[in-house]
Structures are given as C-alpha cells and as structure tokens.
Scaffold this motif. Structure first.
Motif, PDB file in Angstrom:
ATOM      1  N   LYS A 105       0.846  -1.190   0.000  1.00 27.89           N
ATOM      2  CA  LYS A 105       0.000   0.000   0.000  1.00 27.89           C
ATOM      3  C   LYS A 105       0.881   1.239   0.000  1.00 27.89           C
ATOM      4  O   LYS A 105       1.909   1.278   0.659  1.00 27.89           O
ATOM      5  CB  LYS A 105      -0.879   0.052   1.256  1.00 27.89           C
ATOM      6  CG  LYS A 105      -1.939  -0.994   1.338  1.00 27.89           C
ATOM      7  CD  LYS A 105      -2.776  -0.776   2.574  1.00 27.89           C
ATOM      8  CE  LYS A 105      -3.851  -1.830   2.715  1.00 27.89           C
ATOM      9  NZ  LYS A 105      -4.663  -1.599   3.910  1.00 27.89           N
ATOM     10  N   THR A 106       0.441   2.251  -0.715  1.00 28.65           N
ATOM     11  CA  THR A 106       1.111   3.542  -0.686  1.00 28.65           C
ATOM     12  C   THR A 106       0.338   4.436   0.272  1.00 28.65           C
ATOM     13  O   THR A 106      -0.877   4.591   0.147  1.00 28.65           O
ATOM     14  CB  THR A 106       1.160   4.169  -2.088  1.00 28.65           C
ATOM     15  OG1 THR A 106       1.852   3.275  -2.964  1.00 28.65           O
ATOM     16  CG2 THR A 106       1.872   5.507  -2.057  1.00 28.65           C
ATOM     17  N   ILE A 107       1.048   5.008   1.235  1.00 29.90           N
ATOM     18  CA  ILE A 107       0.434   5.851   2.263  1.00 29.90           C
ATOM     19  C   ILE A 107       1.129   7.209   2.224  1.00 29.90           C
ATOM     20  O   ILE A 107       2.329   7.292   1.959  1.00 29.90           O
ATOM     21  CB  ILE A 107       0.587   5.204   3.656  1.00 29.90           C
ATOM     22  CG1 ILE A 107      -0.107   3.839   3.685  1.00 29.90           C
ATOM     23  CG2 ILE A 107       0.027   6.113   4.743  1.00 29.90           C
ATOM     24  CD1 ILE A 107       0.095   3.063   4.973  1.00 29.90           C
ATOM     25  N   VAL A 108       0.383   8.271   2.490  1.00 26.14           N
ATOM     26  CA  VAL A 108       0.949   9.620   2.546  1.00 26.14           C
ATOM     27  C   VAL A 108       1.245   9.952   4.005  1.00 26.14           C
ATOM     28  O   VAL A 108       0.368   9.850   4.871  1.00 26.14           O
ATOM     29  CB  VAL A 108      -0.030  10.651   1.938  1.00 26.14           C
ATOM     30  CG1 VAL A 108       0.527  12.055   2.083  1.00 26.14           C
ATOM     31  CG2 VAL A 108      -0.312  10.328   0.485  1.00 26.14           C
ATOM     32  N   GLU A 118      -2.791   1.423  10.545  1.00 27.93           N
ATOM     33  CA  GLU A 118      -1.627   1.478   9.671  1.00 27.93           C
ATOM     34  C   GLU A 118      -0.728   2.619  10.138  1.00 27.93           C
ATOM     35  O   GLU A 118      -1.179   3.543  10.814  1.00 27.93           O
ATOM     36  CB  GLU A 118      -2.079   1.743   8.234  1.00 27.93           C
ATOM     37  CG  GLU A 118      -2.926   0.640   7.662  1.00 27.93           C
ATOM     38  CD  GLU A 118      -3.434   0.970   6.264  1.00 27.93           C
ATOM     39  OE1 GLU A 118      -3.378   2.145   5.857  1.00 27.93           O
ATOM     40  OE2 GLU A 118      -3.892   0.036   5.596  1.00 27.93           O
ATOM     41  N   PRO A 119       0.563   2.585   9.763  1.00 32.88           N
ATOM     42  CA  PRO A 119       1.433   3.702  10.132  1.00 32.88           C
ATOM     43  C   PRO A 119       0.962   4.986   9.453  1.00 32.88           C
ATOM     44  O   PRO A 119       0.428   4.946   8.348  1.00 32.88           O
ATOM     45  CB  PRO A 119       2.806   3.278   9.613  1.00 32.88           C
ATOM     46  CG  PRO A 119       2.529   2.281   8.546  1.00 32.88           C
ATOM     47  CD  PRO A 119       1.263   1.589   8.956  1.00 32.88           C
ATOM     48  N   GLN A 120       1.151   6.109  10.118  1.00 31.64           N
ATOM     49  CA  GLN A 120       0.734   7.397   9.562  1.00 31.64           C
ATOM     50  C   GLN A 120       1.922   8.240   9.140  1.00 31.64           C
ATOM     51  O   GLN A 120       1.755   9.253   8.471  1.00 31.64           O
ATOM     52  CB  GLN A 120      -0.087   8.163  10.595  1.00 31.64           C
ATOM     53  CG  GLN A 120      -1.378   7.468  10.940  1.00 31.64           C
ATOM     54  CD  GLN A 120      -2.199   8.263  11.935  1.00 31.64           C
ATOM     55  OE1 GLN A 120      -1.907   9.413  12.228  1.00 31.64           O
ATOM     56  NE2 GLN A 120      -3.232   7.649  12.458  1.00 31.64           N
ATOM     57  N   THR A 144       4.660  -2.188   3.025  1.00 29.85           N
ATOM     58  CA  THR A 144       4.815  -3.445   2.297  1.00 29.85           C
ATOM     59  C   THR A 144       3.932  -4.554   2.863  1.00 29.85           C
ATOM     60  O   THR A 144       3.450  -4.474   3.995  1.00 29.85           O
ATOM     61  CB  THR A 144       6.275  -3.921   2.319  1.00 29.85           C
ATOM     62  OG1 THR A 144       6.631  -4.238   3.663  1.00 29.85           O
ATOM     63  CG2 THR A 144       7.213  -2.874   1.754  1.00 29.85           C
ATOM     64  N   GLU A 145       3.778  -5.565   2.058  1.00 23.80           N
ATOM     65  CA  GLU A 145       2.986  -6.730   2.452  1.00 23.80           C
ATOM     66  C   GLU A 145       3.562  -7.370   3.711  1.00 23.80           C
ATOM     67  O   GLU A 145       2.819  -7.749   4.615  1.00 23.80           O
ATOM     68  CB  GLU A 145       2.980  -7.733   1.292  1.00 23.80           C
ATOM     69  CG  GLU A 145       1.943  -8.802   1.398  1.00 23.80           C
ATOM     70  CD  GLU A 145       1.825  -9.615   0.124  1.00 23.80           C
ATOM     71  OE1 GLU A 145       1.324 -10.747   0.229  1.00 23.80           O
ATOM     72  OE2 GLU A 145       2.219  -9.142  -0.946  1.00 23.80           O
ATOM     73  N   SER A 146       4.898  -7.446   3.814  1.00 24.98           N
ATOM     74  CA  SER A 146       5.514  -8.055   4.998  1.00 24.98           C
ATOM     75  C   SER A 146       5.316  -7.174   6.231  1.00 24.98           C
ATOM     76  O   SER A 146       5.119  -7.687   7.335  1.00 24.98           O
ATOM     77  CB  SER A 146       6.995  -8.342   4.756  1.00 24.98           C
ATOM     78  OG  SER A 146       7.704  -7.150   4.508  1.00 24.98           O
ATOM     79  N   GLU A 147       5.357  -5.843   6.066  1.00 24.15           N
ATOM     80  CA  GLU A 147       5.091  -4.944   7.190  1.00 24.15           C
ATOM     81  C   GLU A 147       3.644  -5.087   7.648  1.00 24.15           C
ATOM     82  O   GLU A 147       3.360  -5.070   8.850  1.00 24.15           O
ATOM     83  CB  GLU A 147       5.368  -3.488   6.799  1.00 24.15           C
ATOM     84  CG  GLU A 147       6.834  -3.182   6.626  1.00 24.15           C
ATOM     85  CD  GLU A 147       7.078  -1.806   6.045  1.00 24.15           C
ATOM     86  OE1 GLU A 147       6.281  -1.363   5.189  1.00 24.15           O
ATOM     87  OE2 GLU A 147       8.064  -1.178   6.451  1.00 24.15           O
ATOM     88  N   GLN A 148       2.724  -5.237   6.706  1.00 25.35           N
ATOM     89  CA  GLN A 148       1.320  -5.421   7.050  1.00 25.35           C
ATOM     90  C   GLN A 148       1.138  -6.708   7.847  1.00 25.35           C
ATOM     91  O   GLN A 148       0.390  -6.738   8.839  1.00 25.35           O
ATOM     92  CB  GLN A 148       0.463  -5.464   5.780  1.00 25.35           C
ATOM     93  CG  GLN A 148       0.402  -4.140   5.053  1.00 25.35           C
ATOM     94  CD  GLN A 148      -0.335  -4.241   3.742  1.00 25.35           C
ATOM     95  OE1 GLN A 148      -1.457  -4.731   3.701  1.00 25.35           O
ATOM     96  NE2 GLN A 148       0.292  -3.794   2.669  1.00 25.35           N
ATOM     97  N   ALA A 149       1.829  -7.768   7.445  1.00 25.05           N
ATOM     98  CA  ALA A 149       1.747  -9.040   8.165  1.00 25.05           C
ATOM     99  C   ALA A 149       2.298  -8.882   9.582  1.00 25.05           C
ATOM    100  O   ALA A 149       1.731  -9.411  10.542  1.00 25.05           O
ATOM    101  CB  ALA A 149       2.513 -10.120   7.412  1.00 25.05           C
ATOM    102  N   PHE A 150       3.394  -8.138   9.733  1.00 24.13           N
ATOM    103  CA  PHE A 150       3.979  -7.887  11.047  1.00 24.13           C
ATOM    104  C   PHE A 150       2.987  -7.136  11.933  1.00 24.13           C
ATOM    105  O   PHE A 150       2.788  -7.497  13.095  1.00 24.13           O
ATOM    106  CB  PHE A 150       5.281  -7.088  10.902  1.00 24.13           C
ATOM    107  CG  PHE A 150       5.865  -6.638  12.202  1.00 24.13           C
ATOM    108  CD1 PHE A 150       6.609  -7.506  12.982  1.00 24.13           C
ATOM    109  CD2 PHE A 150       5.672  -5.340  12.661  1.00 24.13           C
ATOM    110  CE1 PHE A 150       7.153  -7.097  14.188  1.00 24.13           C
ATOM    111  CE2 PHE A 150       6.211  -4.906  13.860  1.00 24.13           C
ATOM    112  CZ  PHE A 150       6.958  -5.804  14.630  1.00 24.13           C
ATOM    113  N   TYR A 151       2.374  -6.080  11.399  1.00 29.00           N
ATOM    114  CA  TYR A 151       1.397  -5.309  12.168  1.00 29.00           C
ATOM    115  C   TYR A 151       0.243  -6.200  12.615  1.00 29.00           C
ATOM    116  O   TYR A 151      -0.208  -6.126  13.750  1.00 29.00           O
ATOM    117  CB  TYR A 151       0.862  -4.138  11.328  1.00 29.00           C
ATOM    118  CG  TYR A 151       1.654  -2.855  11.460  1.00 29.00           C
ATOM    119  CD1 TYR A 151       3.022  -2.819  11.187  1.00 29.00           C
ATOM    120  CD2 TYR A 151       1.039  -1.677  11.837  1.00 29.00           C
ATOM    121  CE1 TYR A 151       3.753  -1.648  11.299  1.00 29.00           C
ATOM    122  CE2 TYR A 151       1.755  -0.493  11.948  1.00 29.00           C
ATOM    123  CZ  TYR A 151       3.114  -0.493  11.684  1.00 29.00           C
ATOM    124  OH  TYR A 151       3.816   0.670  11.806  1.00 29.00           O
TER     125      TYR A 151
END
Length: 56
Positions: free
Chosen positions: A4-7, A33-35, A18-25
C-alpha cells in the motif's frame, strides 16, 4: 494483501507499507496502519527521547 502507498501525515511524502510490514502489524495486533514515513517516525522518536531528559 498487496503493498500500500500511504501519505505521511507530517511531511506529505508517499511511502510504501509493504505486504511483509502489514503481516507484522497484524501479527502484533496493531489495528492502525502507520501514519508517518520511516524518516518522520525516526525524527519523532528522537525528539521524544530528547524531551524526556528535560522533564521536571
């Protein structure tokens, strides 16, 4: 899950969640999600660490 692209809410730059960061979260039970981008998170953490030494 796809990347995902986040601003960033601080600097306005786009960053990749990233997909791996999403899995970690998800594994850690984080609901949001991170802001902030990595640079802004690092700067904010450093600022918070510096402010701790000045509390009375």
């Amino acid at each position: 899950m796809a990347d995902k692209t986040i601003v960033c809410k601080d600097c306005g730059k786009e960053f990749l969640f990233t997909e791996s960061e999403q899995a970690f979260y998800k594994e850690k039970g984080f609901d949001n999600e991170p802001q902030r981008c990595a640079d802004c998170r690092k700067a904010r953490k450093q600022q918070n660490n510096n402010n701790r030494g000045f509390r009375r």
